[in-house]
Write an enzyme that holds these catalytic residues in place. Structure first.
Site, PDB file in Angstrom:
ATOM      1  N   SER A 104     -24.612  32.646  24.291  1.00 39.42           N
ATOM      2  CA  SER A 104     -23.202  32.949  24.555  1.00 39.42           C
ATOM      3  C   SER A 104     -23.032  33.108  26.064  1.00 39.42           C
ATOM      4  O   SER A 104     -23.962  33.548  26.752  1.00 39.42           O
ATOM      5  CB  SER A 104     -22.803  34.259  23.877  1.00 39.42           C
TER       6      SER A 104
ATOM      7  N   TYR B 282     -24.780  42.778  22.348  1.00 37.47           N
ATOM      8  CA  TYR B 282     -24.699  41.315  22.209  1.00 37.47           C
ATOM      9  C   TYR B 282     -25.174  40.635  23.497  1.00 37.47           C
ATOM     10  O   TYR B 282     -25.938  39.655  23.458  1.00 37.47           O
ATOM     11  CB  TYR B 282     -23.252  40.971  21.900  1.00 37.47           C
TER      12      TYR B 282
HETATM   13  P1  NDP Z   1     -19.732  32.809  11.885  1.00 38.96           P
HETATM   14  O1  NDP Z   1     -19.504  34.268  11.732  1.00 38.96           O
HETATM   15  O2  NDP Z   1     -18.600  31.868  11.680  1.00 38.96           O
HETATM   16  O3  NDP Z   1     -20.945  32.364  10.910  1.00 38.96           O
HETATM   17  C1  NDP Z   1     -22.105  33.122  10.904  1.00 38.96           C
HETATM   18  C2  NDP Z   1     -23.162  32.352  10.128  1.00 38.96           C
HETATM   19  O4  NDP Z   1     -24.388  33.088  10.178  1.00 38.96           O
HETATM   20  C3  NDP Z   1     -22.822  32.171   8.668  1.00 38.96           C
HETATM   21  O5  NDP Z   1     -23.305  30.914   8.260  1.00 38.96           O
HETATM   22  C4  NDP Z   1     -23.609  33.304   8.003  1.00 38.96           C
HETATM   23  O6  NDP Z   1     -23.952  33.021   6.634  1.00 38.96           O
HETATM   24  C5  NDP Z   1     -24.851  33.312   8.852  1.00 38.96           C
HETATM   25  N1  NDP Z   1     -25.604  34.574   8.826  1.00 38.96           N
HETATM   26  C6  NDP Z   1     -25.165  35.822   9.138  1.00 38.96           C
HETATM   27  N2  NDP Z   1     -26.171  36.705   9.030  1.00 38.96           N
HETATM   28  C7  NDP Z   1     -27.283  35.998   8.664  1.00 38.96           C
HETATM   29  C8  NDP Z   1     -28.643  36.344   8.391  1.00 38.96           C
HETATM   30  N3  NDP Z   1     -29.088  37.611   8.518  1.00 38.96           N
HETATM   31  N4  NDP Z   1     -29.497  35.355   8.004  1.00 38.96           N
HETATM   32  C9  NDP Z   1     -29.072  34.069   7.889  1.00 38.96           C
HETATM   33  N5  NDP Z   1     -27.795  33.681   8.145  1.00 38.96           N
HETATM   34  C10 NDP Z   1     -26.922  34.644   8.525  1.00 38.96           C
HETATM   35  O7  NDP Z   1     -20.407  32.611  13.333  1.00 38.96           O
HETATM   36  P2  NDP Z   1     -19.997  31.641  14.547  1.00 38.96           P
HETATM   37  O8  NDP Z   1     -20.006  30.234  14.080  1.00 38.96           O
HETATM   38  O9  NDP Z   1     -18.802  32.160  15.219  1.00 38.96           O
HETATM   39  O10 NDP Z   1     -21.212  31.883  15.550  1.00 38.96           O
HETATM   40  C11 NDP Z   1     -22.403  31.127  15.473  1.00 38.96           C
HETATM   41  C12 NDP Z   1     -23.255  31.437  16.696  1.00 38.96           C
HETATM   42  O11 NDP Z   1     -22.508  31.138  17.873  1.00 38.96           O
HETATM   43  C13 NDP Z   1     -23.657  32.917  16.817  1.00 38.96           C
HETATM   44  O12 NDP Z   1     -24.972  33.015  17.301  1.00 38.96           O
HETATM   45  C14 NDP Z   1     -22.676  33.469  17.850  1.00 38.96           C
HETATM   46  O13 NDP Z   1     -23.194  34.561  18.536  1.00 38.96           O
HETATM   47  C15 NDP Z   1     -22.506  32.253  18.754  1.00 38.96           C
HETATM   48  N6  NDP Z   1     -21.286  32.284  19.519  1.00 38.96           N
HETATM   49  C16 NDP Z   1     -20.063  32.243  18.910  1.00 38.96           C
HETATM   50  C17 NDP Z   1     -18.911  32.290  19.662  1.00 38.96           C
HETATM   51  C18 NDP Z   1     -17.564  32.235  19.043  1.00 38.96           C
HETATM   52  O14 NDP Z   1     -16.587  32.367  19.795  1.00 38.96           O
HETATM   53  N7  NDP Z   1     -17.428  32.025  17.751  1.00 38.96           N
HETATM   54  C19 NDP Z   1     -18.963  32.392  21.119  1.00 38.96           C
HETATM   55  C20 NDP Z   1     -20.294  32.416  21.663  1.00 38.96           C
HETATM   56  C21 NDP Z   1     -21.397  32.358  20.884  1.00 38.96           C
HETATM   57  P3  NDP Z   1     -22.938  33.357   5.397  1.00 38.96           P
HETATM   58  O15 NDP Z   1     -21.897  32.244   5.419  1.00 38.96           O
HETATM   59  O16 NDP Z   1     -23.818  33.346   4.196  1.00 38.96           O
HETATM   60  O17 NDP Z   1     -22.327  34.704   5.691  1.00 38.96           O
END
Ligand code: NDP
Length: 248
Positions: free
Chosen positions: A142, A155
């Protein structure tokens, strides 16, 4: 097509950025293991879309913070698709709070998923990649890990730690034809940012030179490039995909 037919695993591939990466990879001819923790129907839907387009994908349930689950996720992927050749450490959460009010759980849960899980998954993946002398590890960081952010010390620490991890492992395995990179998104339209207060969203957008939040597909494009043979000489990098937020 570069890297066609290779096996990829995307942690948290059921929604948001992970889902976009799964679809991008499939369009590049990769087979895809879609990891999720609880949202089976969302993960099934990603597989359905990929299979509908003639691609190959499976779902793999498991909590990437748990060593036993990580071992099983890789074993199941290997059984159904083959050994993982491209790993995307994407699963992540936020638990925001100013430091004075940050609970132990806010800290531990974010460090566990956003940092410790990449150690567990990458260690597991590297073992087979080293043997086959080819691999790609792509960590989803991020811009907060590059610049810090008030209310996100947990974070920021996890995502900054990910950059140091990326650089170190890139040095360890570069000679085995394995690249390790980090993609650092800015604010992207996913469930994670949906709940931000409207005025905060506007204040953020005002700071982004491109003037809007990103789309998951815009992050997936960079990840797809790093997974391809075109990126064979790129390693140890943290690449911001953020509409220019880090330079503003
Ligand atoms: P979402 O919240 O949309 O999705 C999270 C995903 O992670 C889901 O598929 C969820 O599965 C899965 N997940 C959560 N906990 C676990 C676990 N313990 N084990 C396995 N899978 C898990 O996330 P984003 O798409 O927004 O973010 C994805 C990445 O991008 C993250 O690392 C985030 O920090 C990073 N990021 C996002 C930004 C944003 O603006 N969105 C900005 C900068 C970085 P399930 O569907 O089963 O809940």
């Amino acid at each position: 097509m570069a890297s066609e037919g290779r096996v990829s695993l995307i942690t948290g591939g059921s929604r948001g950025i992970g889902k976009a990466i799964a679809l991008q990879f499939s369009s590049q001819g990769l087979s895809v293991a879609v990891n999720y923790i609880s949202n089976k129907s969302a993960a099934d839907e990603v597989v359905k879309i990929i299979e509908g387009g003639g691609g190959s994908a499976v779902t793999v349930q498991g909590d990437v913070t748990k060593p036993n689950d990580v071992e099983r996720i890789f074993a199941e992927t290997s059984e159904s698709l083959g050994p993982v050749e491209i790993l995307v450490n994407n699963a992540g959460i936020i638990s925001d709070s100013l430091l004075m009010r940050m609970s132990d759980n806010d800290w531990d849960s974010v460090i566990d998923l956003d940092l410790r899980s990449i150690f567990l998954c990458t260690r597991e993946a590297i073992r087979t990649m080293v043997r086959s002398r080819w691999g790609r590890v792509i960590n989803i960081g991020s811009v907060v890990g590059l610049r810090g952010n008030s209310g996100q010390a947990n974070y920021a620490a996890a995502k900054a730690g990910m950059v140091g991890f990326t650089q170190s492992i890139a040095k360890e395995v570069g000679s085995r034809n394995i690249t390790v990179n980090c993609v650092a998104p800015g604010y992207v339209e996913t469930d994670i940012v949906e709940d931000l207060p409207k005025d905060l969203k506007q204040a953020i957008m005002d700071r982004v030179p491109i003037g809007r939040f990103g789309y998951p597909e815009e992050i997936a494009g960079m990840v797809g490039f790093l997974a391809s043979d075109a990126a064979s000489y790129v390693t140890g990098q943290a690449i911001a995909v953020d509409g220019g937020l880090v330079i503003s």
